[in-house]
Design an enzyme around this catalytic site. Structure first.
Site, short mmCIF file in Angstrom:
data_model
loop_
_atom_site.label_atom_id
_atom_site.label_comp_id
_atom_site.label_asym_id
_atom_site.label_seq_id
_atom_site.Cartn_x
_atom_site.Cartn_y
_atom_site.Cartn_z
N CYS A 141 52.60 66.52 32.27
CA CYS A 141 51.20 66.94 32.18
C CYS A 141 50.34 65.82 31.61
CB CYS A 141 51.07 68.18 31.30
SG CYS A 141 49.36 68.72 31.06
N ASN A 190 60.14 98.19 32.83
CA ASN A 190 60.77 96.94 33.27
C ASN A 190 62.29 97.03 33.24
OD1 ASN A 190 60.17 93.95 33.89
ND2 ASN A 190 61.62 93.78 32.20
N CYS A 216 46.48 68.93 24.48
CA CYS A 216 46.53 70.38 24.68
C CYS A 216 47.60 70.98 23.76
CB CYS A 216 46.85 70.69 26.14
SG CYS A 216 47.09 72.45 26.48
N CYS A 260 51.91 73.20 25.00
CA CYS A 260 53.31 72.77 25.02
C CYS A 260 53.58 71.82 23.87
CB CYS A 260 53.64 72.08 26.34
SG CYS A 260 53.51 73.15 27.80
N CYS A 305 61.73 88.23 21.05
CA CYS A 305 60.87 87.07 21.32
C CYS A 305 60.58 86.29 20.05
CB CYS A 305 59.57 87.51 21.99
SG CYS A 305 58.58 88.65 21.01
N GLN A 363 56.10 90.33 31.50
CA GLN A 363 56.78 89.08 31.23
C GLN A 363 56.16 87.98 32.10
OE1 GLN A 363 58.82 88.65 28.87
NE2 GLN A 363 59.88 90.57 28.45
#
Length: 485
Positions: free
Chosen positions: A91, A348, A97, A100, A442, A314
């Site tokens: 990127c 899900n 940014c 990430c 998570c 998700q």
């Protein structure tokens, strides 16, 4: 290791200045040898006074120059020795940014780092540090027996005894994200927040988005730029992009009426590409369709599930499929077993589980999502599943108020809680006493906290998997299978 006389074009400087209160000392220059990574994937090195310094975007084994204050992450200036695990970030905005954190690291190394971090946390459960013995034993009170010295927690019973025993579900490194919420920059363009900042930066291309969302982001930015005099930040709170069926959708959070000419232009360019457009005027207001229908769907297993735009799904479709497949393989459900699916969303896991089990009960906080899940079950003809709305943070009320749990206790419980974990439901879960628990997490910290409590109640960790739902970021998702006894 290979040597380099220069630092690559990776952007670091302005984006990584932390505005932390209480930082001490003047800016200093350092020549450092990176020894390890911290939990956020930042390089760690010893400073001149043996203090630990952190350098974002630096890798173990590298030698570098950096500058900054001792109590802050440093700014990487130049690499003198480069790790063979380093890669050129895909990127062009990486480093500035904040989306990430690990694009400078080869993907295989990213996964290895995340698995090692997970193992370090688990190993502390398996081999807890003993309490420090007091220098002198206090005299016992009359009528009481002296207490014995014990460890902080009993040893955790686990079949997973090494990092290598943690299985891995990896993902496509790029173009995996099918949902994104974007802010509006000062220039009136879509983008993500800058690193270590609440400001939004303009982004023309984000390679972690799916190709349809990349195209949508580019076209919408061009449309916004057509009206440079419009203060888009005053009109749009954010824009959510969804790559789902029947067509990609742009959901505009409108906080102030968009000028008619600009709005008509947005509608025109969206229609030209066959996309859908919707608006929402307040945070909890109903979503209004502008172009196309609001009805949205995604596929999981053999099913196509409806969901409401703006609600959780998700974001990584490929990993979601792999996660379901592994869950079914691990559980090996029998046709006479009952399953409780907690934090079930729109079904899900619930609906695929119902293909193998005798009965499945799904519980979710949101009544709207429960209603959607019920509609999904009816539309798919699944008649051995029920859904109910309940606050799982106060799970004790369920046992006293709902006969579906008291009359037929589940054999298996699957739970997929938010980042805070399932701490409020653990006492109820232990009272239900299922034979097997499949915990999907998570957040590593809340998972390990809840595993400790389950281990103290004689549950054994049978399997553990790292699931890389968000490649190129520091985030870790896990799947754990526990068995009673």
């Amino acid at each position: 290791m290979v040597r380099s006389s220069h630092f690559s074009r990776l952007k670091t400087a302005q984006a990584l200045r932390q505005q932390q209160k209480g930082s001490e000392g003047d800016i200093q220059n350092f020549d450092l040898h990176i020894e390890s990574l911290n939990e956020h994937g930042q390089g760690c090195a010893q400073g001149p006074a043996k203090e630990m310094l952190t350098v974002p975007f630096a890798l173990p084994g590298e030698r570098c120059s950096a500058k900054g204050r001792l109590n802050e992450p440093l700014q990487l200036l130049k690499l003198h020795e480069v790790s063979d695990q380093r890669q050129q970030a895909p990127c062009p905005e990486y480093g500035e940014c904040g989306g990430c954190q690990l694009q400078h690291m080869r993907y295989a190394e990213q996964v290895r780092f995340k698995r090692e971090r997970l193992w370090q946390g688990l190993s502390k459960l398996i081999n807890p540090e003993p309490k420090a013995k007091p220098k002198s034993k206090p005299k016992p009170k009359l009528g009481r027996k002296p207490s014995q010295n014990k460890a902080n927690h009993p040893a955790f019973n686990s079949d997973v005894r090494s990092a290598e025993a943690i299985s891995i579900l990896d993902s496509s490194e790029l173009a995996y994200r099918r949902r994104a919420r974007l802010g509006i920059s000062e220039q009136g363009r879509l983008g993500f927040r800058k690193a270590a900042s609440n400001d939004t930066m303009s982004i023309e291309l984000c390679p972690i988005l799916t190709p349809p969302l990349q195209a949508m982001m580019r076209v919408l930015n061009q449309a916004l730029a057509t009206f440079p005099k419009v203060d888009w930040r005053s009109h749009l709170g954010h824009v959510e992009l969804l790559d789902v069926e029947p067509a990609p959708l742009a959901l505009l959070r409108v906080v102030k009426t968009i000028p008619q000419g600009a709005f008509e232009h947005l509608k025109t360019v969206v229609a030209e590409h066959g996309w859908r457009l919707a608006i929402q005027s307040q945070k909890d207001a109903d979503i209004e369709a502008v172009l196309g229908e609001l009805d949205s769907f995604y596929s999981i297993g053999r099913h196509t599930l409806a969901f409401e735009p703006g609600r959780f799904i998700q974001v990584n479709a490929g990993l979601n499929e792999a996660m379901l497949k592994q869950a079914l393989q691990w559980l090996q459900l029998q046709s006479d077993e009952r399953v409780l699916d907690l934090f079930c969303g729109v079904g899900n896991f619930t609906l695929p589980l119902a293909e193998q089990a005798q009965q499945v009960l799904g519980i979710e906080l949101s009544e709207d999502m429960v209603s959607t899940a019920q509609d999904n079950a009816r539309r798919l003809g699944v008649d051995n599943v029920e859904f109910m709305a309940a606050n799982l943070d106060v799970g004790d009320a369920l046992l006293s108020n709902d006969e579906r749990l008291t009359e037929s206790r589940p054999d298996v419980v699957l739970l997929d809680p938010p980042r805070a974990g399932a701490g409020g439901f653990i006492p109820t879960l232990l009272e239900l006493s299922p034979e097997r628990i499949l915990y999907i997490s998570c957040h590593q910290g809340s998972l390990l906290r809840d595993l400790r409590r389950l281990g103290q109640a004689s549950y054994r960790l049978e399997k553990l998997s790292l699931m890389d739902m968000f490649p190129n970021t520091e985030h870790v998702e896990c799947m754990a299978l526990l068995r009673k006894g």
